[in-house]
Design a protein around this motif. Structure first.
Motif, PDB file in Angstrom:
ATOM      1  N   LEU A 226     -36.081 -23.312  52.513  1.00  0.00           N
ATOM      2  CA  LEU A 226     -35.958 -22.016  51.858  1.00  0.00           C
ATOM      3  C   LEU A 226     -35.601 -22.162  50.382  1.00  0.00           C
ATOM      4  N   LEU A 227     -34.803 -23.178  50.073  1.00  0.00           N
ATOM      5  CA  LEU A 227     -34.492 -23.440  48.664  1.00  0.00           C
ATOM      6  C   LEU A 227     -35.764 -23.747  47.893  1.00  0.00           C
ATOM      7  N   PHE A 228     -36.597 -24.630  48.437  1.00  0.00           N
ATOM      8  CA  PHE A 228     -37.846 -25.003  47.766  1.00  0.00           C
ATOM      9  C   PHE A 228     -38.744 -23.790  47.586  1.00  0.00           C
ATOM     10  N   TRP A 229     -38.868 -22.988  48.652  1.00  0.00           N
ATOM     11  CA  TRP A 229     -39.709 -21.789  48.591  1.00  0.00           C
ATOM     12  C   TRP A 229     -39.182 -20.816  47.537  1.00  0.00           C
ATOM     13  N   ALA A 230     -37.863 -20.567  47.537  1.00  0.00           N
ATOM     14  CA  ALA A 230     -37.291 -19.606  46.602  1.00  0.00           C
ATOM     15  C   ALA A 230     -37.449 -20.085  45.159  1.00  0.00           C
ATOM     16  N   ALA A 231     -37.249 -21.378  44.927  1.00  0.00           N
ATOM     17  CA  ALA A 231     -37.398 -21.907  43.571  1.00  0.00           C
ATOM     18  C   ALA A 231     -38.843 -21.798  43.097  1.00  0.00           C
ATOM     19  N   CYS A 232     -39.782 -22.081  43.985  1.00  0.00           N
ATOM     20  CA  CYS A 232     -41.202 -21.937  43.619  1.00  0.00           C
ATOM     21  C   CYS A 232     -41.528 -20.486  43.275  1.00  0.00           C
ATOM     22  N   ARG A 233     -41.026 -19.543  44.102  1.00  0.00           N
ATOM     23  CA  ARG A 233     -41.282 -18.133  43.833  1.00  0.00           C
ATOM     24  C   ARG A 233     -40.661 -17.716  42.497  1.00  0.00           C
ATOM     25  N   ALA A 234     -39.468 -18.223  42.229  1.00  0.00           N
ATOM     26  CA  ALA A 234     -38.806 -17.871  40.965  1.00  0.00           C
ATOM     27  C   ALA A 234     -39.628 -18.347  39.773  1.00  0.00           C
ATOM     28  N   HIS A 235     -40.170 -19.570  39.842  1.00  0.00           N
ATOM     29  CA  HIS A 235     -41.018 -20.067  38.760  1.00  0.00           C
ATOM     30  C   HIS A 235     -42.291 -19.237  38.655  1.00  0.00           C
ATOM     31  N   HIS A 236     -42.848 -18.846  39.787  1.00  0.00           N
ATOM     32  CA  HIS A 236     -44.069 -18.040  39.794  1.00  0.00           C
ATOM     33  C   HIS A 236     -43.829 -16.689  39.124  1.00  0.00           C
ATOM     34  N   GLU A 237     -42.592 -16.158  39.258  1.00  0.00           N
ATOM     35  CA  GLU A 237     -42.266 -14.855  38.694  1.00  0.00           C
ATOM     36  C   GLU A 237     -41.708 -14.952  37.275  1.00  0.00           C
ATOM     37  N   GLY A 238     -41.815 -16.125  36.671  1.00  0.00           N
ATOM     38  CA  GLY A 238     -41.419 -16.252  35.280  1.00  0.00           C
ATOM     39  C   GLY A 238     -40.319 -17.256  35.012  1.00  0.00           C
ATOM     40  N   GLY A 239     -39.692 -17.778  36.055  1.00  0.00           N
ATOM     41  CA  GLY A 239     -38.668 -18.801  35.877  1.00  0.00           C
ATOM     42  C   GLY A 239     -37.461 -18.332  35.100  1.00  0.00           C
ATOM     43  N   HIS A 240     -36.991 -17.091  35.359  1.00  0.00           N
ATOM     44  CA  HIS A 240     -35.855 -16.574  34.613  1.00  0.00           C
ATOM     45  C   HIS A 240     -34.614 -17.429  34.896  1.00  0.00           C
ATOM     46  N   PRO A 241     -33.908 -17.876  33.847  1.00  0.00           N
ATOM     47  CA  PRO A 241     -32.752 -18.767  34.056  1.00  0.00           C
ATOM     48  C   PRO A 241     -31.689 -18.191  34.970  1.00  0.00           C
ATOM     49  N   ALA A 242     -31.445 -16.863  34.889  1.00  0.00           N
ATOM     50  CA  ALA A 242     -30.409 -16.264  35.733  1.00  0.00           C
ATOM     51  C   ALA A 242     -30.771 -16.376  37.207  1.00  0.00           C
ATOM     52  N   VAL A 243     -32.056 -16.223  37.513  1.00  0.00           N
ATOM     53  CA  VAL A 243     -32.505 -16.329  38.899  1.00  0.00           C
ATOM     54  C   VAL A 243     -32.381 -17.767  39.384  1.00  0.00           C
TER      55      VAL A 243
END
Length: 276
Positions: A226-243
């Motif tokens: 789930l960590l890997f999936w969430a990190a990939c999604r975060a990068h896909h959505e712009g990689g916001h540092p806060a996220v």
């Protein structure tokens, strides 16, 4: 922080967030005495720190819900350590407490922090330090621009003395100073700047919050996936540092080691086409 400076004893009113030692201990570093892990866990709880058991010689929570099981209930704490007297101790910082976790294996040094006031400090079993400060505002997951300096707040937990590091070395308090305000030259590196919020397009169901919550709610066997999936999604959505900082903090909070978390997040960055 000048190690040659003679420390000033903290008063009870100053101490606030500094736990007392177990009643039959009269030294700052009592890890070699007769005090048990339970004695120390109870002392932390009486000082209003939420406590959780960690697996012996490890940093991983020994309870089903990880950091969310942390408590100051002495009966619960006694029950935990009755199951295994060798559990390590985890404590959660209180609101407003900000801990700089210096990881020497990843390049962190005391010297890189500049001139520091004397504050409550632990030496970690891995050769680093936990420096406790007071600071308001939203915090990053790492000190900006300085390698090997992680930030821990009330959202996570820390391994506390006299726990045993996986290397076999003990965590220990090196002073009993009160927790002091974070010096000004570090506050800007620790805080997420005001106005640095999620882009409007990510507000709502696609915001970073659901990604962070998905990691927080992960159960053993699914945490790294789930960590890997969430990190990939975060990068896909712009990689916001806060996220990304929130995802990392959540992953450490559910019991993954910092090394595991950082390796998985680097893999997610590479998969997303970013340099790691």
């Amino acid at each position: 922080m000048d190690s040659t400076e003679t420390p000033t004893r903290a008063t009870d009113s100053d101490r606030r967030s500094t736990p007392v030692q177990p009643q039959h201990s009269n030294t700052t570093d009592s890890t070699e005495g007769t005090d048990t892990f339970l004695d120390h866990a109870i002392a932390y709880a009486r000082a209003k720190f939420r406590v959780l058991p960690l697996l012996p010689g490890q940093k991983v929570p020994a309870t089903r819900h990880g950091k969310d099981d942390a408590t100051t209930d002495l009966d619960v704490i006694r029950t935990w350590w009755a199951r295994n007297s060798q559990y390590n101790i985890g404590i959660r910082p209180n609101p407003g407490d900000v801990v700089l976790d210096i990881d020497v294996r990843n390049g962190g040094t005391l010297e890189s922090l500049g001139v520091l006031p004397s504050t409550w400090t632990a030496a970690t079993g891995g050769g680093g330090y936990h420096l406790w400060f007071r600071c308001s505002g939203r915090m990053r997951g790492k000190l900006d621009g300085l390698p090997g300096i992680d930030i821990k707040t009330e959202t996570g937990y820390l391994v506390a003395p006299p726990s045993i590091h996986p290397s076999g070395a003990r965590y220990r308090w090196i002073n009993d100073e009160p927790i002091v305000p974070m010096p000004g030259h570090l506050r800007g590196l620790a805080r997420i700047p005001v106005g640095n919020t999620l882009p409007r397009r990510t507000v709502g169901r696609t915001s970073g919050d659901p990604l962070i919550r998905s990691v927080e709610n992960a159960v053993p066997g699914q945490r790294n996936h789930l960590l890997f999936w969430a990190a990939c999604r975060a990068h896909h959505e712009g990689g916001h540092p806060a996220v990304l900082d929130g995802i990392r903090t959540a992953a450490i909070g559910i019991g993954l080691t910092e090394r595991e978390v950082d390796a998985t997040m680097r893999s997610a960055a590479r998969k997303s086409g970013l340099s790691a």
